[in-house]
Design a protein around this motif. Structure first.
Motif, PDB file in Angstrom:
ATOM      1  N   SER A   2      62.048  24.809   3.303  1.00  0.00           N
ATOM      2  CA  SER A   2      61.095  25.727   3.910  1.00  0.00           C
ATOM      3  C   SER A   2      60.096  25.008   4.790  1.00  0.00           C
ATOM      4  O   SER A   2      59.655  25.525   5.798  1.00  0.00           O
ATOM      5  N   VAL A   3      59.756  23.741   4.398  1.00  0.00           N
ATOM      6  CA  VAL A   3      58.809  22.974   5.201  1.00  0.00           C
ATOM      7  C   VAL A   3      59.390  22.631   6.550  1.00  0.00           C
ATOM      8  O   VAL A   3      58.773  22.758   7.597  1.00  0.00           O
ATOM      9  N   SER A   4      60.681  22.198   6.556  1.00  0.00           N
ATOM     10  CA  SER A   4      61.306  21.819   7.819  1.00  0.00           C
ATOM     11  C   SER A   4      61.483  23.008   8.740  1.00  0.00           C
ATOM     12  O   SER A   4      61.286  22.911   9.948  1.00  0.00           O
ATOM     13  N   THR A   5      61.843  24.152   8.179  1.00  0.00           N
ATOM     14  CA  THR A   5      62.017  25.336   9.033  1.00  0.00           C
ATOM     15  C   THR A   5      60.698  25.840   9.563  1.00  0.00           C
ATOM     16  O   THR A   5      60.637  26.434  10.635  1.00  0.00           O
ATOM     17  N   ALA A   6      59.606  25.577   8.826  1.00  0.00           N
ATOM     18  CA  ALA A   6      58.291  26.014   9.305  1.00  0.00           C
ATOM     19  C   ALA A   6      57.798  25.125  10.430  1.00  0.00           C
ATOM     20  O   ALA A   6      57.112  25.574  11.328  1.00  0.00           O
ATOM     21  N   ARG A   7      58.185  23.831  10.346  1.00  0.00           N
ATOM     22  CA  ARG A   7      57.694  22.892  11.360  1.00  0.00           C
ATOM     23  C   ARG A   7      58.520  22.922  12.641  1.00  0.00           C
ATOM     24  O   ARG A   7      58.036  22.595  13.692  1.00  0.00           O
ATOM     25  N   LEU A   8      59.764  23.315  12.518  1.00  0.00           N
ATOM     26  CA  LEU A   8      60.646  23.270  13.678  1.00  0.00           C
ATOM     27  C   LEU A   8      60.152  24.124  14.841  1.00  0.00           C
ATOM     28  O   LEU A   8      60.085  23.650  15.977  1.00  0.00           O
ATOM     29  N   PRO A   9      59.760  25.370  14.628  1.00  0.00           N
ATOM     30  CA  PRO A   9      59.254  26.164  15.763  1.00  0.00           C
ATOM     31  C   PRO A   9      58.017  25.565  16.404  1.00  0.00           C
ATOM     32  O   PRO A   9      57.847  25.642  17.613  1.00  0.00           O
ATOM     33  N   LEU A  10      57.139  24.929  15.583  1.00  0.00           N
ATOM     34  CA  LEU A  10      55.940  24.324  16.145  1.00  0.00           C
ATOM     35  C   LEU A  10      56.291  23.159  17.054  1.00  0.00           C
ATOM     36  O   LEU A  10      55.743  23.007  18.140  1.00  0.00           O
ATOM     37  N   SER A  11      57.211  22.321  16.616  1.00  0.00           N
ATOM     38  CA  SER A  11      57.589  21.167  17.433  1.00  0.00           C
ATOM     39  C   SER A  11      58.297  21.600  18.707  1.00  0.00           C
ATOM     40  O   SER A  11      58.068  21.051  19.778  1.00  0.00           O
ATOM     41  N   ILE A  12      59.158  22.619  18.561  1.00  0.00           N
ATOM     42  CA  ILE A  12      59.848  23.125  19.754  1.00  0.00           C
ATOM     43  C   ILE A  12      58.855  23.752  20.717  1.00  0.00           C
ATOM     44  O   ILE A  12      58.908  23.550  21.935  1.00  0.00           O
ATOM     45  N   GLY A  13      57.905  24.525  20.158  1.00  0.00           N
ATOM     46  CA  GLY A  13      56.895  25.156  21.006  1.00  0.00           C
ATOM     47  C   GLY A  13      56.047  24.142  21.732  1.00  0.00           C
ATOM     48  O   GLY A  13      55.754  24.300  22.921  1.00  0.00           O
ATOM     49  N   PHE A  14      55.663  23.065  21.025  1.00  0.00           N
ATOM     50  CA  PHE A  14      54.860  22.027  21.678  1.00  0.00           C
ATOM     51  C   PHE A  14      55.658  21.318  22.754  1.00  0.00           C
ATOM     52  O   PHE A  14      55.138  21.011  23.835  1.00  0.00           O
ATOM     53  N   SER A  15      56.926  21.039  22.488  1.00  0.00           N
ATOM     54  CA  SER A  15      57.766  20.362  23.476  1.00  0.00           C
ATOM     55  C   SER A  15      57.922  21.202  24.739  1.00  0.00           C
ATOM     56  O   SER A  15      57.860  20.693  25.855  1.00  0.00           O
ATOM     57  N   ARG A  16      58.126  22.510  24.524  1.00  0.00           N
ATOM     58  CA  ARG A  16      58.262  23.392  25.690  1.00  0.00           C
ATOM     59  C   ARG A  16      56.952  23.473  26.476  1.00  0.00           C
ATOM     60  O   ARG A  16      56.958  23.465  27.704  1.00  0.00           O
ATOM     61  N   TRP A  17      55.836  23.574  25.725  1.00  0.00           N
ATOM     62  CA  TRP A  17      54.534  23.618  26.402  1.00  0.00           C
ATOM     63  C   TRP A  17      54.293  22.338  27.184  1.00  0.00           C
ATOM     64  O   TRP A  17      53.832  22.376  28.329  1.00  0.00           O
ATOM     65  N   LEU A  18      54.610  21.189  26.568  1.00  0.00           N
ATOM     66  CA  LEU A  18      54.398  19.912  27.234  1.00  0.00           C
ATOM     67  C   LEU A  18      55.277  19.781  28.465  1.00  0.00           C
ATOM     68  O   LEU A  18      54.858  19.260  29.492  1.00  0.00           O
ATOM     69  N   GLY A  19      56.518  20.296  28.351  1.00  0.00           N
ATOM     70  CA  GLY A  19      57.414  20.236  29.499  1.00  0.00           C
ATOM     71  C   GLY A  19      56.910  21.065  30.664  1.00  0.00           C
ATOM     72  O   GLY A  19      57.038  20.665  31.825  1.00  0.00           O
ATOM     73  N   ARG A  20      56.322  22.223  30.358  1.00  0.00           N
ATOM     74  CA  ARG A  20      55.830  23.096  31.416  1.00  0.00           C
ATOM     75  C   ARG A  20      54.479  22.646  31.958  1.00  0.00           C
ATOM     76  O   ARG A  20      54.149  22.921  33.102  1.00  0.00           O
ATOM     77  N   HIS A  21      53.694  21.994  31.109  1.00  0.00           N
ATOM     78  CA  HIS A  21      52.327  21.651  31.496  1.00  0.00           C
ATOM     79  C   HIS A  21      52.069  20.147  31.412  1.00  0.00           C
ATOM     80  O   HIS A  21      50.959  19.726  31.081  1.00  0.00           O
ATOM     81  N   LEU A  22      53.092  19.347  31.692  1.00  0.00           N
ATOM     82  CA  LEU A  22      52.933  17.898  31.605  1.00  0.00           C
ATOM     83  C   LEU A  22      51.888  17.402  32.590  1.00  0.00           C
ATOM     84  O   LEU A  22      51.060  16.535  32.265  1.00  0.00           O
ATOM     85  N   THR A  23      51.906  17.953  33.789  1.00  0.00           N
ATOM     86  CA  THR A  23      50.926  17.548  34.796  1.00  0.00           C
ATOM     87  C   THR A  23      49.508  17.866  34.341  1.00  0.00           C
ATOM     88  O   THR A  23      48.596  17.042  34.485  1.00  0.00           O
ATOM     89  N   LEU A  24      49.321  19.049  33.765  1.00  0.00           N
ATOM     90  CA  LEU A  24      48.007  19.436  33.265  1.00  0.00           C
ATOM     91  C   LEU A  24      47.568  18.515  32.127  1.00  0.00           C
ATOM     92  O   LEU A  24      46.408  18.086  32.084  1.00  0.00           O
ATOM     93  N   ALA A  25      48.489  18.210  31.208  1.00  0.00           N
ATOM     94  CA  ALA A  25      48.150  17.353  30.074  1.00  0.00           C
ATOM     95  C   ALA A  25      47.757  15.948  30.542  1.00  0.00           C
ATOM     96  O   ALA A  25      46.778  15.371  30.050  1.00  0.00           O
ATOM     97  N   LEU A  26      48.514  15.402  31.487  1.00  0.00           N
ATOM     98  CA  LEU A  26      48.192  14.066  31.993  1.00  0.00           C
ATOM     99  C   LEU A  26      46.849  14.060  32.713  1.00  0.00           C
ATOM    100  O   LEU A  26      46.037  13.143  32.531  1.00  0.00           O
ATOM    101  N   GLY A  27      46.613  15.086  33.537  1.00  0.00           N
ATOM    102  CA  GLY A  27      45.349  15.150  34.263  1.00  0.00           C
ATOM    103  C   GLY A  27      44.161  15.296  33.327  1.00  0.00           C
ATOM    104  O   GLY A  27      43.153  14.595  33.466  1.00  0.00           O
ATOM    105  N   LEU A  28      44.275  16.198  32.357  1.00  0.00           N
ATOM    106  CA  LEU A  28      43.190  16.386  31.394  1.00  0.00           C
ATOM    107  C   LEU A  28      42.981  15.136  30.555  1.00  0.00           C
ATOM    108  O   LEU A  28      41.836  14.766  30.246  1.00  0.00           O
ATOM    109  N   GLY A  29      44.084  14.480  30.181  1.00  0.00           N
ATOM    110  CA  GLY A  29      43.962  13.267  29.383  1.00  0.00           C
ATOM    111  C   GLY A  29      43.231  12.158  30.125  1.00  0.00           C
ATOM    112  O   GLY A  29      42.340  11.505  29.572  1.00  0.00           O
ATOM    113  N   LEU A  30      43.600  11.959  31.389  1.00  0.00           N
ATOM    114  CA  LEU A  30      42.937  10.928  32.192  1.00  0.00           C
ATOM    115  C   LEU A  30      41.464  11.247  32.409  1.00  0.00           C
ATOM    116  O   LEU A  30      40.593  10.385  32.262  1.00  0.00           O
TER     117      LEU A  30
END
Length: 284
Positions: A2-30
């Motif tokens: 149950s723990v792995s299935t609960a974490r999987l959507p979060l990791s996938i969601g973060f990966s998709r968000w990062l893929g779409r907003h990588l430029t924003l994340a890098l700019g904000l980070g810098l």
């Protein structure tokens, strides 16, 4: 399980968000990195940025001085850290006043049109007749060197681009169905301009703010390089590059690190501008 299935959507969601907003994340980070460095300068700077030590003049990078020292024996790392405060201030304040002035004037000119718009456009033509940097240098020369003069010059010259962007949008939007309906309902001109038209017209200007921050940062460094901006011994990246120019062959580290700081901060604003343009559907 149950723990792995609960974490999987979060990791996938973060990966998709990062893929779409990588430029924003890098700019904000810098940008966040530079802001943290600026705020924590008194805590993380190893030395006093203006302290001169003749015994350590022109020392290359070492464990005691990671960025080396300049011709006065001042620690370059400490001066770069403290310089972040001045250059971030230049980038932020240098765009705020032109943005506000240009947005206000562009809204008024585009909404009223006619004689008001004609006068507005002639003023813009006069300002654009002079090279931007030359006009800025002239204003600063009249007012005297210093950051206050730089900000005044930016406010007097830099508003033109914002005004043109907002004016062009207002000219289109004031003939839209919702604007015509607002007029039919008897709404005041002020309400129509600032509550109905401006929020829809300002997107392009918000994107341009990030690109303009890069230009303001470079102009501030150039003004300081020419001796008309921040005055020595204050730690500012443009001054540091100017002071290191005579030692470019013997003390390459003096202009290198403040120069790289200018490049990376400008890069952060550029990334944020691209990301914001994609999010708002605005492309310059």
């Amino acid at each position: 399980m149950s723990v792995s299935t609960a974490r999987l959507p979060l990791s996938i969601g973060f990966s998709r968000w990062l893929g779409r907003h990588l430029t924003l994340a890098l700019g904000l980070g810098l940008l966040a990195f530079f802001i943290v460095v600026a705020l924590a300068a008194p805590l993380i700077a190893p030395y006093d940025p203006v302290m001169q030590t003749a015994e350590v003049r022109l020392q290359p990078p070492s464990l005691s001085h990671p960025f080396g020292t300049d011709n006065f024996g001042r620690d370059i790392l400490s001066r770069v850290i403290w310089g972040a405060r001045i250059d971030l201030q230049i980038a932020f304040i240098g765009v705020i006043f032109p943005f506000v002035i240009g947005t206000l004037l562009g809204t008024i000119a585009g909404f009223f049109g006619g004689f008001v718009d004609a006068v507005f456009m002639r003023i813009i033509d006069v300002i654009l007749a002079f090279p931007f940097l030359v006009l800025m240098l002239s204003i600063i020369a009249i007012l005297g060197p210093g950051l206050t003069s730089f900000y005044i010059a930016m406010a007097l010259v830099g508003w033109v681009s914002y005004a043109r962007l907002v004016r062009a949008q207002i000219l289109v939007l004031k003939n839209s169905d919702y604007a015509v309906a607002a007029v039919s309902l008897g709404f005041s001109r002020t309400r129509i301009m600032f509550r109905h038209l401006l929020p829809n017209a300002v997107a392009g200007s918000l994107v341009f703010v990030m690109s303009d921050a890069v230009l303001v940062l470079l102009n501030g460094a150039a003004i300081s390089y020419l001796g008309l901006g921040v005055q020595p011994p204050t730690a500012e990246w443009g001054i540091m590059v100017a002071e290191g120019q005579p030692f470019i062959t013997t003390g390459w580290w003096i202009p290198l690190f403040p120069g790289l700081s200018i490049v990376f901060l400008a890069f952060a604003f550029s990334l944020l501008g691209d990301a914001l343009g994609d999010m708002l559907g605005v492309h310059e």
